[in-house]
Design an enzyme around this catalytic site. Structure first.
Site, short mmCIF file in Angstrom:
data_model
loop_
_atom_site.label_atom_id
_atom_site.label_comp_id
_atom_site.label_asym_id
_atom_site.label_seq_id
_atom_site.Cartn_x
_atom_site.Cartn_y
_atom_site.Cartn_z
N THR A 64 -52.04 -27.88 33.74
CA THR A 64 -50.66 -27.84 33.28
C THR A 64 -50.11 -29.25 33.09
O THR A 64 -50.53 -30.19 33.77
CB THR A 64 -49.75 -27.05 34.24
OG1 THR A 64 -48.43 -26.99 33.72
CG2 THR A 64 -49.72 -27.70 35.62
N ARG A 65 -49.17 -29.38 32.15
CA ARG A 65 -48.42 -30.62 31.97
C ARG A 65 -46.93 -30.33 32.05
O ARG A 65 -46.10 -31.18 31.74
CB ARG A 65 -48.74 -31.27 30.62
CG ARG A 65 -48.65 -30.38 29.43
CD ARG A 65 -48.76 -31.12 28.11
NE ARG A 65 -47.54 -31.06 27.35
CZ ARG A 65 -47.21 -30.07 26.52
NH1 ARG A 65 -48.03 -29.05 26.36
NH2 ARG A 65 -46.08 -30.10 25.87
N HIS A 84 -43.42 -22.11 37.29
CA HIS A 84 -42.39 -21.16 37.70
C HIS A 84 -43.06 -19.89 38.21
O HIS A 84 -44.27 -19.87 38.42
CB HIS A 84 -41.45 -20.88 36.53
CG HIS A 84 -40.81 -22.13 35.98
ND1 HIS A 84 -39.80 -22.79 36.64
CD2 HIS A 84 -41.09 -22.86 34.86
CE1 HIS A 84 -39.45 -23.86 35.94
NE2 HIS A 84 -40.23 -23.93 34.88
N HIS A 109 -46.21 -18.52 36.41
CA HIS A 109 -47.44 -19.29 36.63
C HIS A 109 -48.05 -18.97 38.00
O HIS A 109 -49.27 -18.87 38.14
CB HIS A 109 -47.14 -20.79 36.54
CG HIS A 109 -46.55 -21.21 35.23
ND1 HIS A 109 -45.21 -21.47 35.09
CD2 HIS A 109 -47.11 -21.37 34.01
CE1 HIS A 109 -44.96 -21.80 33.83
NE2 HIS A 109 -46.09 -21.75 33.15
N ARG A 156 -52.98 -19.51 26.17
CA ARG A 156 -52.63 -19.24 24.78
C ARG A 156 -52.14 -20.55 24.18
O ARG A 156 -51.29 -21.22 24.73
CB ARG A 156 -51.54 -18.17 24.72
CG ARG A 156 -51.20 -17.68 23.33
CD ARG A 156 -50.10 -16.63 23.41
NE ARG A 156 -49.80 -16.07 22.10
CZ ARG A 156 -48.98 -16.63 21.21
NH1 ARG A 156 -48.39 -17.78 21.51
NH2 ARG A 156 -48.76 -16.06 20.04
#
Length: 575
Positions: free
Chosen positions: A199-200, A204, A207, A293
């Site tokens: 992740t970047r 929340h 996730h 995605r």
């Protein structure tokens, strides 16, 4: 059991060269050096700690060409992304860069010698081909294409490196693991299956639910492995994000998850980047990797369409699954069901069921405007951390960049605008007049395209730092090239934090009027050849394609122009 490193051997060059690090350090004191850029620094760290195994240096021409054309190194090993060391012709001459030369690579933050590269070759590259093959299009709307156009120098240096020391970090030291260290950590805890999550962005509830679900289905543990190197301009800064990650880790079942930081400079290359990310996580010891995605997608292209298809990344990783030897976990988009107060994959939602969601764009809008963020979307501790880095809109900094010909009125507009903003109060106002900055700060720079570009680079850095601190910044360079204006915007977005609000104002006063009202006679000097490279005389001014506002002193008064700029700021709630 941790996965086998890519290529079979973890290339931990720091450990390999530790016995001779003293000799290398002594040699480095006598060699010429290259001070790395931020991206080169990220790449070097992952080369020397093994994150980019099987690489042992920056790619030579054979490897570079093979990766561009086939996603493989010249020996046939799968590798999706070119990792290159770019230099200028001046660098080549100054450093005597030829095959066999040994050159020190230095940290730009503290000038420490990190490694010595032995040059294999120096070669040119086709920027357009690299853009199309790696990023899918030669489109400056792609941040890495813009970076390639505006910041990457015209030559690449290939060669293996010997590690003197790893770069020093003073932030979140306990969360920074090399591949060797993370593999040892998994072994100590007897983690046999590890699902890595890339992740970047802040994390929340969705996730958390996604990663917990993936781990439970595979009887595995979770590695939250966020990128803390270069990401996409405008992303939330890594300090804020890490505080968010620390807060959300407390929401995982005890012993399920672990947080480690990855000093990667992302390229936002979609499918190729997904394969690259899988290789990197394999080197760090993960056995499974979640591919999302539109994984590592940069958003919309110049035509307003996504650069990559939603599942292109998953399909490319699946294509190479046998060589990657890391199991892909397809990202299951999660959505909230208010009727049951839970998250479920969208493809498992009953027809007609009510669902709720907040997009990343909408979340950033709510943070910037101070709007409510519901607890079904995120945890209170996470929102609190985010709010700390997003002051109310009318307290955020911003940059107004006025561009136009010399004597177009842009400096007068800038001064009048400074007065108007000072009258309103609420934040400090900084004025960066083009000629003043050049005379006082960048006096040694001339007026060649490259020197103008460097002048803009310096101005943009200062503007971004001031905006991050909450200031209103008014800059008025001539900025005749589109690439330089794009650089200013990208730098402000990258470094401005919550103050990364950027507006380009084209002062479109015709050059004929600028010249006819030139009381100092600068245009006349240029016409006589006393000034070379003068914009509007012997250098073209590229008209901005996407200005936020276009004004002209031949048809508008200064007060009306200032008022229109103030209205622009008010419509975005900055005033």
């Amino acid at each position: 059991m941790a996965s086998t490193p890519h290529g079979g051997i973890l290339k931990d060059l720091v450990a390999r060269d530790e016995p001779i690090s003293g000799q290398l350090r002594d040699e480095a004191a006598k060699l010429k050096d290259i001070v790395l850029t931020e991206r080169q620094l990220c790449d070097l760290e992952l080369i020397i700690n093994g994150g980019f195994s099987p690489l042992e240096g920056f790619m030579d021409e054979a490897d570079y060409t093979s990766v561009i054309d086939t996603l493989r190194l010249s020996d046939g090993t799968l590798f999706a992304m070119p990792v290159t060391l770019d230099v200028s012709s001046a660098d080549i001459e100054r450093l005597s860069i030829v095959p066999g030369a040994r050159i020190v690579l230095r940290d730009p933050r503290d000038d420490e010698a990190l490694a010595i590269i032995t040059v294999d070759d120096v070669y040119t590259y086709d920027r357009v081909k690299e853009s199309i093959h790696v990023f899918g299009a030669d489109d400056p709307a792609h941040p890495s294409v813009a970076y390639l156009r505006n910041r990457v120098k015209p030559f690449y240096v290939g060669g293996r490196v010997q590690a003197i020391q790893a770069p020093s970090h003073f932030d979140y030291v306990a969360l920074r693991y090399t591949p060797t260290e993370l593999r040892a950590h998994f072994k100590k805890l007897a983690w046999r299956r590890v699902v890595a999550f890339q992740t970047r962005n802040p994390m929340h509830r969705a996730h958390r639910e996604l990663t917990v679900r993936a781990a439970r289905q595979r009887q595995a543990n979770v590695l939250i492995h966020p990128v803390v190197g270069l990401t996409k301009p405008g992303d939330v800064d890594h300090y804020t994000r890490v505080r968010v990650y620390e807060a959300i880790m407390a929401k995982y079942p005890n012993g399920m998850g672990h947080l480690a930081l990855l000093p990667l400079a992302m390229r936002m290359a979609g499918p190729r980047e997904a394969v690259w990310h899988a290789i990197i996580r394999k080197n760090f010891g993960a056995t499974h990797f979640i591919v999302g995605r539109d994984h590592a997608g940069p958003g919309k292209n110049s035509q307003g369409k996504d650069f990559y298809g939603p599942y292109d990344a998953q399909e490319l990783v699946e294509k190479y699954k046998d060589e990657l030897e890391i199991e892909m976990v397809p990202f299951q988009q999660m959505t909230y069901l208010p009727s049951t107060d839970e998250y479920q994959p969208v493809d498992e939602i009953p027809a007609g069921a009510q669902t709720l969601d907040i997009s990343g764009t909408e979340l950033r809008r709510r943070l910037k405007t101070g709007s409510h963020i519901p607890d079904w979307f995120s945890y209170e501790a996470v929102v609190t951390r985010l709010r700390e880095s997003y002051p109310p809109r009318n307290k955020q900094g911003f940059v107004l960049c006025l561009t136009g010909f010399y004597n177009s009125g842009k400096d007068i507009i800038a001064k009048a605008l400074q007065v108007a903003l000072n009258e309103q109060g609420g934040r400090s106002v900084s004025l960066l007049l083009g000629e003043t900055v050049r005379d006082d700060v960048n006096a040694k720079l001339g007026f060649t395209p490259d020197e103008r570009h460097e002048n803009l680079q310096r101005i943009s850095f200062v503007a971004g730092e001031l905006a991050r601190a909450g200031a209103a910044v008014i800059a008025s360079p001539i900025a005749p090239e589109e690439r330089s204006r794009a650089l200013v915007k990208d730098t402000v977005l990258q470094n401005g934090g919550a103050g990364g609000n950027f507006f380009l104002i084209h002062v479109a006063t015709p050059v004929e009027h600028c010249e006819s009202t030139d009381r100092k006679g600068i245009y006349a000097q240029a016409r006589r050849g006393e000034i070379r490279g003068f914009v509007g005389v012997d250098t073209e001014y590229e008209v901005p394609k996407k200005a936020d506002l276009v004004v002209d002193v031949t048809t508008q008064s200064i007060p009306s122009i200032v008022h229109s700029i103030v209205l622009l700021l008010e419509t975005t709630s900055l005033l």
